[in-house]
Design an enzyme around this catalytic site. Sequence first.
Site, PDB file in Angstrom:
ATOM      1  N   ASN A   9     -62.836  35.697  13.273  1.00  0.00           N
ATOM      2  CA  ASN A   9     -60.658  34.785  12.964  1.00  0.00           C
ATOM      3  C   ASN A   9     -61.085  36.404  11.930  1.00  0.00           C
ATOM      4  O   ASN A   9     -61.282  36.745  11.255  1.00  0.00           O
ATOM      5  CB  ASN A   9     -61.585  33.676  12.310  1.00  0.00           C
ATOM      6  CG  ASN A   9     -60.362  33.403  11.237  1.00  0.00           C
ATOM      7  OD1 ASN A   9     -59.196  33.747  11.668  1.00  0.00           O
ATOM      8  ND2 ASN A   9     -60.808  32.415  10.720  1.00  0.00           N
ATOM      9  N   TRP A  10     -59.724  36.715  12.462  1.00  0.00           N
ATOM     10  CA  TRP A  10     -58.961  38.286  12.351  1.00  0.00           C
ATOM     11  C   TRP A  10     -57.945  37.397  11.518  1.00  0.00           C
ATOM     12  O   TRP A  10     -57.508  38.439  10.614  1.00  0.00           O
ATOM     13  CB  TRP A  10     -58.546  39.192  13.093  1.00  0.00           C
ATOM     14  CG  TRP A  10     -58.954  39.552  14.278  1.00  0.00           C
ATOM     15  CD1 TRP A  10     -60.800  39.470  14.121  1.00  0.00           C
ATOM     16  CD2 TRP A  10     -59.408  39.635  15.240  1.00  0.00           C
ATOM     17  NE1 TRP A  10     -62.010  40.920  15.022  1.00  0.00           N
ATOM     18  CE2 TRP A  10     -60.751  40.651  15.892  1.00  0.00           C
ATOM     19  CE3 TRP A  10     -58.358  40.408  16.088  1.00  0.00           C
ATOM     20  CZ2 TRP A  10     -60.306  41.663  16.649  1.00  0.00           C
ATOM     21  CZ3 TRP A  10     -58.168  41.269  17.281  1.00  0.00           C
ATOM     22  CH2 TRP A  10     -58.950  42.206  17.499  1.00  0.00           C
ATOM     23  N   LYS A  11     -57.912  36.001  11.404  1.00  0.00           N
ATOM     24  CA  LYS A  11     -55.911  36.448  10.372  1.00  0.00           C
ATOM     25  C   LYS A  11     -55.693  36.879  10.071  1.00  0.00           C
ATOM     26  O   LYS A  11     -55.428  37.242  11.071  1.00  0.00           O
ATOM     27  CB  LYS A  11     -56.993  36.574   8.795  1.00  0.00           C
ATOM     28  CG  LYS A  11     -58.372  35.558   8.312  1.00  0.00           C
ATOM     29  CD  LYS A  11     -58.985  35.434   7.396  1.00  0.00           C
ATOM     30  CE  LYS A  11     -60.637  34.935   6.948  1.00  0.00           C
ATOM     31  NZ  LYS A  11     -60.983  34.720   6.032  1.00  0.00           N
ATOM     32  N   HIS A  95     -58.428  25.255   8.732  1.00  0.00           N
ATOM     33  CA  HIS A  95     -59.148  26.159   8.251  1.00  0.00           C
ATOM     34  C   HIS A  95     -59.134  26.112   6.522  1.00  0.00           C
ATOM     35  O   HIS A  95     -57.641  25.721   6.590  1.00  0.00           O
ATOM     36  CB  HIS A  95     -58.749  27.443   8.635  1.00  0.00           C
ATOM     37  CG  HIS A  95     -59.574  28.764   8.379  1.00  0.00           C
ATOM     38  ND1 HIS A  95     -59.375  29.529   6.399  1.00  0.00           N
ATOM     39  CD2 HIS A  95     -61.115  29.785   7.948  1.00  0.00           C
ATOM     40  CE1 HIS A  95     -60.174  30.369   6.080  1.00  0.00           C
ATOM     41  NE2 HIS A  95     -61.499  30.322   7.450  1.00  0.00           N
ATOM     42  N   GLU A  97     -58.069  27.932   3.729  1.00  0.00           N
ATOM     43  CA  GLU A  97     -56.911  28.946   3.689  1.00  0.00           C
ATOM     44  C   GLU A  97     -54.967  27.857   3.772  1.00  0.00           C
ATOM     45  O   GLU A  97     -54.291  27.796   3.236  1.00  0.00           O
ATOM     46  CB  GLU A  97     -56.760  30.863   4.272  1.00  0.00           C
ATOM     47  CG  GLU A  97     -57.985  31.572   3.543  1.00  0.00           C
ATOM     48  CD  GLU A  97     -58.500  32.332   4.809  1.00  0.00           C
ATOM     49  OE1 GLU A  97     -57.850  32.711   5.764  1.00  0.00           O
ATOM     50  OE2 GLU A  97     -58.936  32.730   4.513  1.00  0.00           O
ATOM     51  N   GLU A 167     -67.622  26.298   6.075  1.00  0.00           N
ATOM     52  CA  GLU A 167     -67.221  27.629   5.841  1.00  0.00           C
ATOM     53  C   GLU A 167     -67.286  27.284   4.075  1.00  0.00           C
ATOM     54  O   GLU A 167     -66.069  26.845   3.242  1.00  0.00           O
ATOM     55  CB  GLU A 167     -65.927  27.653   5.909  1.00  0.00           C
ATOM     56  CG  GLU A 167     -66.007  28.958   7.950  1.00  0.00           C
ATOM     57  CD  GLU A 167     -65.174  29.824   8.072  1.00  0.00           C
ATOM     58  OE1 GLU A 167     -65.559  30.588   8.554  1.00  0.00           O
ATOM     59  OE2 GLU A 167     -63.452  29.266   7.832  1.00  0.00           O
ATOM     60  N   GLY A 173     -64.705  36.054   2.321  1.00  0.00           N
ATOM     61  CA  GLY A 173     -64.148  36.881   1.490  1.00  0.00           C
ATOM     62  C   GLY A 173     -64.938  36.690   0.202  1.00  0.00           C
ATOM     63  O   GLY A 173     -64.549  38.466  -0.103  1.00  0.00           O
ATOM     64  N   SER A 212     -68.845  35.045   4.628  1.00  0.00           N
ATOM     65  CA  SER A 212     -69.129  36.486   4.203  1.00  0.00           C
ATOM     66  C   SER A 212     -70.319  36.561   5.183  1.00  0.00           C
ATOM     67  O   SER A 212     -71.582  37.169   4.931  1.00  0.00           O
ATOM     68  CB  SER A 212     -69.784  36.605   3.042  1.00  0.00           C
ATOM     69  OG  SER A 212     -68.620  36.825   1.976  1.00  0.00           O
ATOM     70  N   GLY A 233     -65.129  36.348   8.936  1.00  0.00           N
ATOM     71  CA  GLY A 233     -63.302  36.527   9.265  1.00  0.00           C
ATOM     72  C   GLY A 233     -64.216  38.484   8.915  1.00  0.00           C
ATOM     73  O   GLY A 233     -63.814  38.691  10.055  1.00  0.00           O
ATOM     74  N   GLY A 234     -63.991  38.928   7.749  1.00  0.00           N
ATOM     75  CA  GLY A 234     -64.091  40.700   7.490  1.00  0.00           C
ATOM     76  C   GLY A 234     -64.956  41.156   8.215  1.00  0.00           C
ATOM     77  O   GLY A 234     -64.471  41.780   8.926  1.00  0.00           O
TER      78      GLY A 234
END
Length: 256
Positions: A9-11, A95, A97, A167, A173, A212, A233-234
Amino acid sequence: MRRPIVAANWKMHKTVAEAEDFASAFLPKVTDAVDVDVAVAPPFTALVALGRALGGSRIALAAQNVNPEAQGAFTGEISPDMLVDAGCAYGIVGHSERRALYGETDEFVARKALALLGRDIRPIVCVGETLEQRESKRTFAVIGSQLEGSLAGLPAGRAGEIVIAYEPVWAIGTGRTATPDMAQEVHAFIRGALREPFGAAAETIRIQYGGSVKPDNIDALMAQPDIDGALVGGASLDPDAFAGIVNFGAATGSES
Ligand code: 13P
């Protein structure tokens, strides 16, 4: 057996050129030795270009969001048909976010998941508790109610196409990962909760862990019986790190 699925997930990261660079660096690093489905969810603007760059590979394209309506006056929104057009096989919905920053409700998430299934795109339905909810021992209540609301109306016959991503919000993150045992405890709870609407088909639903995830913690997570993959993610922004996650098991040479 459930085939694991690892998704990036590159956001809100990467331009078209950066997405193409990622594909050329990442593809040669993916080993066929590990039996895993892999998907990448870039921003909408990079979907088509990334799809072309991944063309012919076994890496699938995923969307980060969708609007449940087929078309109409919804400025700034993207429909399921548009995602089909762009070549998406998966779509992330709910998600944390989007729930926290844009007020998305379980009911809206369920409509999105249903709309995706209607166009044969597999929904990745995200759930997860905040730190405050965990510390006040409400994790299971929160996840149970998110699942009930976010999966409402999804036909049991399509259960195998649904992916759940657990999640924990406090692990996203932050570099603070749930331990494999903590994650397994919630994954087992989710599996049990899925048996209510879906019966025996709950065993076919893949449940990803997200928060993470890194090359050095993926093996321990994947060793858990109800962890069927990861939503990353990251670490997914870096081709080496994401390849290290996708090639879990093989990456350490620990499997024979
Ligand atoms: P991080 O891997 O950066 O913690 O993000 C997890 C996530 O939110 C994936 O959807």
